[in-house]
Design a protein around this motif. Structure first.
Motif, PDB file in Angstrom:
ATOM      1  N   SER A  32      -5.455  13.334  16.256  1.00 11.47           N
ATOM      2  CA  SER A  32      -5.231  14.676  16.789  1.00 11.47           C
ATOM      3  C   SER A  32      -5.343  14.617  18.308  1.00 11.47           C
ATOM      4  CB  SER A  32      -6.253  15.664  16.224  1.00 11.47           C
ATOM      5  OG  SER A  32      -6.081  16.959  16.803  1.00 11.47           O
ATOM      6  N   PRO A  33      -4.426  15.276  19.026  1.00  9.92           N
ATOM      7  CA  PRO A  33      -4.499  15.239  20.494  1.00  9.92           C
ATOM      8  C   PRO A  33      -5.680  16.003  21.074  1.00  9.92           C
ATOM      9  CG  PRO A  33      -2.721  16.684  19.767  1.00  9.92           C
ATOM     10  CD  PRO A  33      -3.231  16.000  18.544  1.00  9.92           C
ATOM     11  N   GLY A  34      -6.305  16.888  20.304  1.00 12.60           N
ATOM     12  CA  GLY A  34      -7.454  17.626  20.823  1.00 12.60           C
ATOM     13  C   GLY A  34      -7.577  18.993  20.170  1.00 12.60           C
ATOM     14  N   HIS A  35      -8.642  19.694  20.523  1.00  8.54           N
ATOM     15  CA  HIS A  35      -8.920  21.024  19.956  1.00  8.54           C
ATOM     16  C   HIS A  35      -8.367  22.092  20.893  1.00  8.54           C
ATOM     17  CE1 HIS A  35     -11.162  24.158  17.827  1.00  8.54           C
ATOM     18  NE2 HIS A  35     -11.467  24.638  19.022  1.00  8.54           N
ATOM     19  N   ASP A  36      -7.497  22.961  20.367  1.00 11.41           N
ATOM     20  CA  ASP A  36      -6.906  24.024  21.182  1.00 11.41           C
ATOM     21  C   ASP A  36      -6.489  25.151  20.244  1.00 11.41           C
ATOM     22  OD1 ASP A  36      -5.490  25.711  22.830  1.00 11.41           O
ATOM     23  OD2 ASP A  36      -4.434  24.101  23.883  1.00 11.41           O
ATOM     24  N   GLU A  37      -7.261  26.252  20.248  1.00 15.58           N
ATOM     25  CA  GLU A  37      -6.982  27.352  19.333  1.00 15.58           C
ATOM     26  C   GLU A  37      -5.850  28.232  19.820  1.00 15.58           C
ATOM     27  OE1 GLU A  37     -10.277  29.494  17.807  1.00 15.58           O
ATOM     28  OE2 GLU A  37     -11.600  27.749  17.694  1.00 15.58           O
ATOM     29  N   THR A  38      -5.349  27.974  21.041  1.00 17.14           N
ATOM     30  CA  THR A  38      -4.221  28.763  21.568  1.00 17.14           C
ATOM     31  C   THR A  38      -2.889  28.087  21.244  1.00 17.14           C
ATOM     32  OG1 THR A  38      -5.594  29.605  23.364  1.00 17.14           O
ATOM     33  CG2 THR A  38      -3.200  29.771  23.630  1.00 17.14           C
ATOM     34  N   GLU A  95       0.845  -1.190   0.000  1.00 16.81           N
ATOM     35  CA  GLU A  95       0.000   0.000   0.000  1.00 16.81           C
ATOM     36  C   GLU A  95       0.880   1.240   0.000  1.00 16.81           C
ATOM     37  OE1 GLU A  95      -3.897  -1.192   2.596  1.00 16.81           O
ATOM     38  OE2 GLU A  95      -2.030  -0.949   3.709  1.00 16.81           O
ATOM     39  N   VAL A  96       0.266   2.371  -0.323  1.00 15.53           N
ATOM     40  CA  VAL A  96       0.923   3.666  -0.128  1.00 15.53           C
ATOM     41  C   VAL A  96       0.167   4.407   0.971  1.00 15.53           C
ATOM     42  CG1 VAL A  96       1.850   3.856  -2.454  1.00 15.53           C
ATOM     43  CG2 VAL A  96      -0.438   4.694  -1.992  1.00 15.53           C
ATOM     44  N   GLU A  97       0.919   5.082   1.805  1.00 18.99           N
ATOM     45  CA  GLU A  97       0.316   5.865   2.890  1.00 18.99           C
ATOM     46  C   GLU A  97       0.691   7.322   2.696  1.00 18.99           C
ATOM     47  OE1 GLU A  97       0.169   4.770   7.338  1.00 18.99           O
ATOM     48  OE2 GLU A  97       1.785   6.255   7.220  1.00 18.99           O
ATOM     49  N   ILE A  98      -0.314   8.177   2.637  1.00 16.46           N
ATOM     50  CA  ILE A  98      -0.101   9.617   2.511  1.00 16.46           C
ATOM     51  C   ILE A  98      -0.723  10.267   3.741  1.00 16.46           C
ATOM     52  CG2 ILE A  98      -0.427  11.680   1.115  1.00 16.46           C
ATOM     53  CD1 ILE A  98      -1.015   8.302  -0.479  1.00 16.46           C
ATOM     54  N   VAL A  99       0.061  11.111   4.406  1.00 12.76           N
ATOM     55  CA  VAL A  99      -0.389  11.783   5.621  1.00 12.76           C
ATOM     56  C   VAL A  99      -0.393  13.278   5.365  1.00 12.76           C
ATOM     57  CG1 VAL A  99      -0.002  12.134   8.088  1.00 12.76           C
ATOM     58  CG2 VAL A  99       0.651   9.968   7.009  1.00 12.76           C
ATOM     59  N   VAL A 100      -1.548  13.914   5.582  1.00 11.71           N
ATOM     60  CA  VAL A 100      -1.664  15.372   5.483  1.00 11.71           C
ATOM     61  C   VAL A 100      -1.671  15.910   6.909  1.00 11.71           C
ATOM     62  CG1 VAL A 100      -3.034  17.309   4.662  1.00 11.71           C
ATOM     63  CG2 VAL A 100      -2.935  15.201   3.322  1.00 11.71           C
ATOM     64  N   GLU A 101      -0.588  16.562   7.266  1.00 15.78           N
ATOM     65  CA  GLU A 101      -0.388  17.025   8.648  1.00 15.78           C
ATOM     66  C   GLU A 101      -0.360  18.549   8.673  1.00 15.78           C
ATOM     67  OE1 GLU A 101       3.054  16.685  12.150  1.00 15.78           O
ATOM     68  OE2 GLU A 101       3.205  15.533  10.284  1.00 15.78           O
ATOM     69  N   ASP A 102      -1.081  19.134   9.636  1.00 17.12           N
ATOM     70  CA  ASP A 102      -1.098  20.594   9.734  1.00 17.12           C
ATOM     71  C   ASP A 102      -0.728  21.038  11.130  1.00 17.12           C
ATOM     72  OD1 ASP A 102      -3.512  20.833  11.462  1.00 17.12           O
ATOM     73  OD2 ASP A 102      -4.568  20.043   9.699  1.00 17.12           O
ATOM     74  N   THR A 103      -0.500  22.327  11.266  1.00 13.99           N
ATOM     75  CA  THR A 103      -0.207  22.929  12.579  1.00 13.99           C
ATOM     76  C   THR A 103      -1.403  23.747  13.030  1.00 13.99           C
ATOM     77  OG1 THR A 103       0.873  24.804  11.512  1.00 13.99           O
ATOM     78  CG2 THR A 103       2.269  22.952  12.143  1.00 13.99           C
ATOM     79  N   GLY A 104      -2.586  23.204  12.778  1.00 14.84           N
ATOM     80  CA  GLY A 104      -3.813  23.945  13.045  1.00 14.84           C
ATOM     81  C   GLY A 104      -4.338  23.769  14.450  1.00 14.84           C
ATOM     82  N   ILE A 105      -5.626  24.052  14.604  1.00 14.04           N
ATOM     83  CA  ILE A 105      -6.239  24.131  15.937  1.00 14.04           C
ATOM     84  C   ILE A 105      -6.631  22.761  16.467  1.00 14.04           C
ATOM     85  CG2 ILE A 105      -7.059  26.467  15.536  1.00 14.04           C
ATOM     86  CD1 ILE A 105      -9.781  25.369  14.822  1.00 14.04           C
ATOM     87  N   GLY A 106      -6.437  21.720  15.696  1.00 12.49           N
ATOM     88  CA  GLY A 106      -6.685  20.369  16.194  1.00 12.49           C
ATOM     89  C   GLY A 106      -8.153  19.989  16.190  1.00 12.49           C
ATOM     90  N   LEU A 107      -8.384  18.750  16.640  1.00 16.43           N
ATOM     91  CA  LEU A 107      -9.732  18.186  16.583  1.00 16.43           C
ATOM     92  C   LEU A 107     -10.001  17.400  17.862  1.00 16.43           C
ATOM     93  CD1 LEU A 107     -12.203  17.785  14.675  1.00 16.43           C
ATOM     94  CD2 LEU A 107     -11.126  15.646  13.952  1.00 16.43           C
ATOM     95  N   ALA A 108     -11.146  17.634  18.473  1.00 17.03           N
ATOM     96  CA  ALA A 108     -11.502  16.915  19.699  1.00 17.03           C
ATOM     97  C   ALA A 108     -11.654  15.427  19.406  1.00 17.03           C
ATOM     98  CB  ALA A 108     -12.799  17.473  20.277  1.00 17.03           C
ATOM     99  N   PRO A 109     -11.235  14.559  20.334  1.00 13.08           N
ATOM    100  CA  PRO A 109     -11.296  13.104  20.090  1.00 13.08           C
ATOM    101  C   PRO A 109     -12.701  12.610  19.755  1.00 13.08           C
ATOM    102  CG  PRO A 109      -9.914  13.562  21.993  1.00 13.08           C
ATOM    103  CD  PRO A 109     -10.546  14.862  21.595  1.00 13.08           C
ATOM    104  N   GLU A 110     -13.731  13.213  20.351  1.00 11.03           N
ATOM    105  CA  GLU A 110     -15.079  12.723  20.099  1.00 11.03           C
ATOM    106  C   GLU A 110     -15.562  13.041  18.682  1.00 11.03           C
ATOM    107  OE1 GLU A 110     -15.419  16.678  22.402  1.00 11.03           O
ATOM    108  OE2 GLU A 110     -14.197  14.856  22.443  1.00 11.03           O
TER     109      GLU A 110
END
Length: 626
Positions: free
Chosen positions: A602-608, A535-550
């Motif tokens: 994502s470890p979680g949502h944090d806009e700071t 398989e090929v694995e492509i990861v799109v990674e950002d330095t954004g505000i994150g995403l809550a686990p739920e």
């Protein structure tokens, strides 16, 4: 296996096991003959002694290797630097359990000889003691293989006149043997431990059959006792070459009769001495045959009684449970009208009554759910039909409106204020067309009518095309889009247009939720796991505000959006820009249509602090097999 046997069979087996164990204890451990009991105990004690000496040897090897691998020790031994060896080794010896530490250089000279006395202090032996002449040391020094295995032996130290159990380990440097480290523990220390673990007295013999130490008698060794315990040289030679314990003679010490068994003291492949384990002959009391038969009868009668009582008790429990099982099986098969019919007043009756009540409630709820399901199913079909019809109906007028807007734009080149309005109109129409196309894609995915045209695809080319599409937005937002490993990905079979849409939506999503000045990284690698196609694995990674686990699963559902939708920006590439909430649903549908996987971490949502998100896409290298 039915519940009847699951309850009765373990009970019967446990009862039988207890009864048989009781009979065994009586007949084997209480009523067996004295000689048989004594012989078995001697054999077991002999095995324990051999195992204990092997464990002692492991400790010696660990200490010797700690010394030989200490930085500078091998070089000091090779150079014959006794003071340097003492400086490095003496501190190590103080914290070890052994009592005698000897270091020998390649010329057979003792560079270090220290003895740890009973109070824990270190005694340095300044003069040679002849330890280098021991066969185990000479054999290692005469070898050219630095991986020579440790050797063991018994020796008497002339300094304190005590016998030691030695282990010799080679010291290697640059592929050559440069010396020997010998670690010794006195038999005076080992024998009390052997006695405690083997539950028998122990005697050690050296060559010629001379007894050199024993746990029998007083703590101070009695030379006369040792001489009386010694054996002829021929017997010693016979035992040292044997593979099992050899039953010895009975003898008397201090008006008490003993029996012993002798065997070779083996550690690894080395036979270093002969040992004997000794037990008093009154170790067991031989019961009479009458007592043995009595115990056997009692256990047999008790077993039969317990089995009968257990059988009747188990029936009282199993019969109602069997009825409950039959009822539950019928309910699992879809018959919600059946009831258990159990009316007893015990806990099982309460359970059955509760179970019947639950079944009645379940029957009622099931009827309500079936009715509600039919309504929801019809509503879902109506919604999908509305989306499909609306999207198709909107495409034609939007296309016409865009054409007229472009015509107006081309004819008003000299009117900047009009051109500004027409460009805004065109951009709005393009965004509406994107939304309509997304709605059509979702409809095709939901109805499983998504058509694919597999072809050779280079992921690097797809990412470059997406990057070019968003180049203006990236520059405006001061965002950096970089790729790692994507250029090295092999050609894969997939639909180029659909794969483009996957990364179009993923990168646009990263742009929307990454603050200005952030970084978006696209990583690629080939994945080869056992029993799976590559398989090929492509990861799109950002330095954004994150995403809550739920929300990790919900974001792939159509129309789902995080945060307050009314507060989103109007631009699709602006920070927290708006949208219909279809992009990730389309990406997942396309990836799954290619028999791939997509997920987010994502470890979680944090806009700071902006912990960022990682979207993973796994696609089969050879394309879908469907």
């Amino acid at each position: 296996m039915s519940i009847r046997f699951k309850v009765i069979l373990p009970y019967l087996l446990l009862t039988l096991l207890v009864a048989v164990t009781g009979v065994y204890v009586v007949t084997r451990l209480v009523a067996s003959s004295l000689s048989e009991r004594l012989t078995n105990q001697l054999l077991e004690s002999g095995r324990v002694v051999s195992d204990t000496m092997a464990r002692q040897e492991i400790k010696h090897v660990e200490i010797a290797r700690l010394i030989s691998f200490t930085r500078g020790v091998a070089e000091a031994i090779q150079a014959g630097d006794a003071s340097k060896v003492s400086e490095l080794v003496t501190p190590l010896a103080g914290g070890q359990d052994a009592e005698n530490f000897i270091v020998i250089d390649p010329n057979g000279e003792e560079l270090l000889h220290i003895i740890k006395v009973s109070n824990g202090s270190i005694m340095d032996v300044p003069t040679p003691t002849g330890a280098a002449d021991m066969p185990i040391a000479q054999k290692i020094l005469g070898s050219t293989d630095p991986n020579t295995l440790p050797l063991r032996g018994l020796g008497k130290n002339p300094i304190d006149n005590r016998y030691y159990y030695y282990t010799a380990v080679p010291v290697a440097l640059n592929g050559n043997i440069v010396g020997v480290v010998m670690i010794g523990t006195s038999l005076e220390k080992i024998l009390p431990y052997l006695k405690s673990v083997s539950l028998a007295d122990v005697i050690i013999y050296t060559e010629g059959g001379q007894a050199i130490t024993t746990t029998m008698g007083a703590q101070t060794l009695d030379v006369e006792l040792l001489n009386s315990l010694s054996i002829p040289s021929a017997d010693y030679d016979t035992v040292i070459l044997s593979d099992t314990l050899v039953q010895g003679e009975n003898f008397k010490v201090d008006n008490r009769w003993y029996s012993l068994a002798r065997g070779p003291l083996r550690v690894g492949n080395d036979r270093i001495a002969v040992f004997a384990v000794v037990l008093p002959m009154n170790f067991v009391i031989q019961p009479g045959a009458a007592s043995r038969n009595t115990y056997v009868f009692i256990f047999a009668a008790a077993m039969i009684g317990v089995v009968l009582i257990g059988y009747f008790i188990s029936r009282l429990i199993i019969n109602p449970l069997s009825s409950l099982v039959r009822t539950s099986q019928a309910i699992a098969g879809g018959d919600l009208t059946i009831r258990s019919g159990i009316r007893s007043k015990d806990e099982i009756g309460t359970l059955a009554s509760t179970f019947d009540g639950m079944t009645a409630n379940l029957q009622q709820r099931n009827a309500e759910l079936e009715k509600m399901y039919q309504i929801l199913e019809q509503m879902d079909k109506t919604k999908d039909r509305f989306i499909d019809v609306s999207a198709h109906e909107l495409r034609s007028p939007l296309t016409v409106a865009k054409a007229y807007a472009q015509m107006v734009d081309s004819k008003t080149q000299d009117k900047p204020e009009v051109q500004s309005m027409t460009k805004g109109l065109i951009e709005g129409i393009d965004r509406m067309i994107d939304i309509v196309n997304s709605m059509l894609d979702v409809t095709r995915i939901d109805s499983k009518t998504l058509k694919m045209a597999p072809d050779q695809v280079l992921i690097n080319t797809v990412i470059m095309k997406v990057q070019k599409t968003f180049q203006a937005a990236l520059q405006e937002r001061k965002l950096t889009l970089r790729t790692i490993g994507v250029n090295d990905l092999p050609v894969m079979m997939a639909d180029p247009d659909l794969i483009y849409k996957v990364f179009y939506h993923l990168i646009m999503n990263a742009i929307k939720y990454t603050p200005d000045g952030g970084t978006i990284t696209v990583r690629g690698r080939k994945v080869e796991e056992d029993h799976k196609p590559p398989e090929v694995e492509i990861v799109v990674e950002d330095t954004g505000i994150g995403l809550a686990p739920e929300h990790h699963e919900l974001i792939f559902e159509k129309f789902f959006q995080t945060g307050e939708v009314m507060l989103h920006s109007s631009g699709k590439t602006k920070f927290k820009g708006g949208g219909p909430g279809l992009g990730l649903a389309i990406a997942r549908g396309i990836v799954e249509a290619h028999q791939g996987r997509i997920w987010v971490e994502s470890p979680g949502h944090d806009e700071t602090n902006c912990p960022g998100s990682k979207f993973f896409v796994r696609l089969p290298l050879e394309g879908s097999k469907a």
